[in-house]
Design a protein around this motif. Sequence first.
Motif, PDB file in Angstrom:
ATOM      1  N   ALA A 232     -12.050 -14.756  -1.161  1.00  9.65           N
ATOM      2  CA  ALA A 232     -11.042 -14.134  -2.013  1.00  9.65           C
ATOM      3  C   ALA A 232     -10.896 -14.885  -3.331  1.00  9.65           C
TER       4      ALA A 232
ATOM      5  N   MET B 259      -6.579  -6.502  -0.085  1.00 11.53           N
ATOM      6  CA  MET B 259      -5.514  -7.214   0.614  1.00 11.53           C
ATOM      7  C   MET B 259      -4.990  -8.342  -0.263  1.00 11.53           C
TER       8      MET B 259
ATOM      9  N   THR C 159      -6.563 -11.825   8.822  1.00 10.04           N
ATOM     10  CA  THR C 159      -7.235 -10.546   8.699  1.00 10.04           C
ATOM     11  C   THR C 159      -7.272  -9.763  10.013  1.00 10.04           C
TER      12      THR C 159
ATOM     13  N   TYR D  28     -11.354  -7.749  -7.150  1.00 12.00           N
ATOM     14  CA  TYR D  28     -11.903  -8.724  -6.202  1.00 12.00           C
ATOM     15  C   TYR D  28     -11.586  -8.390  -4.741  1.00 12.00           C
ATOM     16  N   GLU D  29     -10.862  -7.313  -4.508  1.00 12.83           N
ATOM     17  CA  GLU D  29     -10.525  -6.796  -3.171  1.00 12.83           C
ATOM     18  C   GLU D  29      -9.514  -7.661  -2.426  1.00 12.83           C
ATOM     19  N   THR D  30      -9.791  -8.953  -2.281  1.00 16.99           N
ATOM     20  CA  THR D  30      -8.867  -9.828  -1.559  1.00 16.99           C
ATOM     21  C   THR D  30      -8.364 -10.919  -2.498  1.00 16.99           C
TER      22      THR D  30
ATOM     23  N   ALA E  92     -12.261  -2.752   8.453  1.00 17.37           N
ATOM     24  CA  ALA E  92     -13.152  -2.858   7.293  1.00 17.37           C
ATOM     25  C   ALA E  92     -13.232  -1.512   6.598  1.00 17.37           C
ATOM     26  N   PRO E  93     -13.328  -1.517   5.245  1.00 22.27           N
ATOM     27  CA  PRO E  93     -13.415  -0.239   4.520  1.00 22.27           C
ATOM     28  C   PRO E  93     -14.713   0.483   4.812  1.00 22.27           C
TER      29      PRO E  93
ATOM     30  N   ASP F 135       0.766  -8.007   0.625  1.00 15.97           N
ATOM     31  CA  ASP F 135       0.752  -7.190   1.835  1.00 15.97           C
ATOM     32  C   ASP F 135       1.216  -7.989   3.041  1.00 15.97           C
TER      33      ASP F 135
ATOM     34  N   ALA G 117      -6.665  -7.944  -7.672  1.00 11.31           N
ATOM     35  CA  ALA G 117      -6.985  -7.405  -6.346  1.00 11.31           C
ATOM     36  C   ALA G 117      -7.876  -6.176  -6.444  1.00 11.31           C
ATOM     37  N   SER G 118      -7.678  -5.363  -7.463  1.00 10.01           N
ATOM     38  CA  SER G 118      -8.514  -4.173  -7.657  1.00 10.01           C
ATOM     39  C   SER G 118      -9.962  -4.562  -7.921  1.00 10.01           C
TER      40      SER G 118
ATOM     41  N   GLU H 286      -2.165  -7.246  -8.972  1.00 13.73           N
ATOM     42  CA  GLU H 286      -2.798  -5.994  -8.539  1.00 13.73           C
ATOM     43  C   GLU H 286      -4.097  -5.730  -9.296  1.00 13.73           C
TER      44      GLU H 286
END
Length: 222
Positions: free
Chosen positions: A27, A1, A216, A98-100, A221-222, A121, A95-96, A92
């Motif tokens: 994040a 995100m 959020t 660290y996810e957030t 959640a993934p 997003d 983000a890839s 990007e």
Amino acid sequence: MIVAVAGGKGGVGKSTVSLNLAADLDAAVIDADLGMADLPESHGPDLHDVLAGRADPIEAVCEGGAVDIVPCGRTLAGARASDPAELVDAVEAVASAYETVVIDCPAGMAADAGLPLFAADRCVLVALPDAFAVADVVRTRELARELDAGVARVALNRTGPSPPTDRVERVLGAPVTAIPDAAVVERAQRSGVPVSNVAPDSSAARRFEELAATVTAGIEAP
């Protein structure tokens, strides 16, 4: 995100909101204000270096502090050497890994303000509790909508005991979290750390936690 923290003008507290939001979201935060950086500096590569092709985005992440930060340089030469068009790819990439990611956006409506919103997003709008400041952020809200960075929340910053949350919600069309004008916020800001590090039980810390929870909301959640 990817969450962009944006506002209509400078001095409304976007960097403070960005740092605290990133802490509560666990994040990485990126200081994307190429000309007026305000998040803590580091001694390693920074966003200027990344956008000039001198460093990889992940190399520029400064870890080990309260929040993982991609700082931005402070020099005019660094800003001139940067290619803003590379920002989206850099965001990007972080983000890839660290996810957030939270992006501290520059003020105004120039192209470098739109790029973080294009990458995001969703976004959080930051405004002060006066009519002029709220009207100013309306233009940023429209830009966020055009770029599909949905407005998740408005952070009404430096509020007194009776914040005009209802009026701001009507004007900006988004729910509001009021952040109090408190000494603990200023103390944390001077130290370059989130409020939760200096006063975890304070009203301000709870408001930042609320802000993070609303950003959020609705995300599985993934």
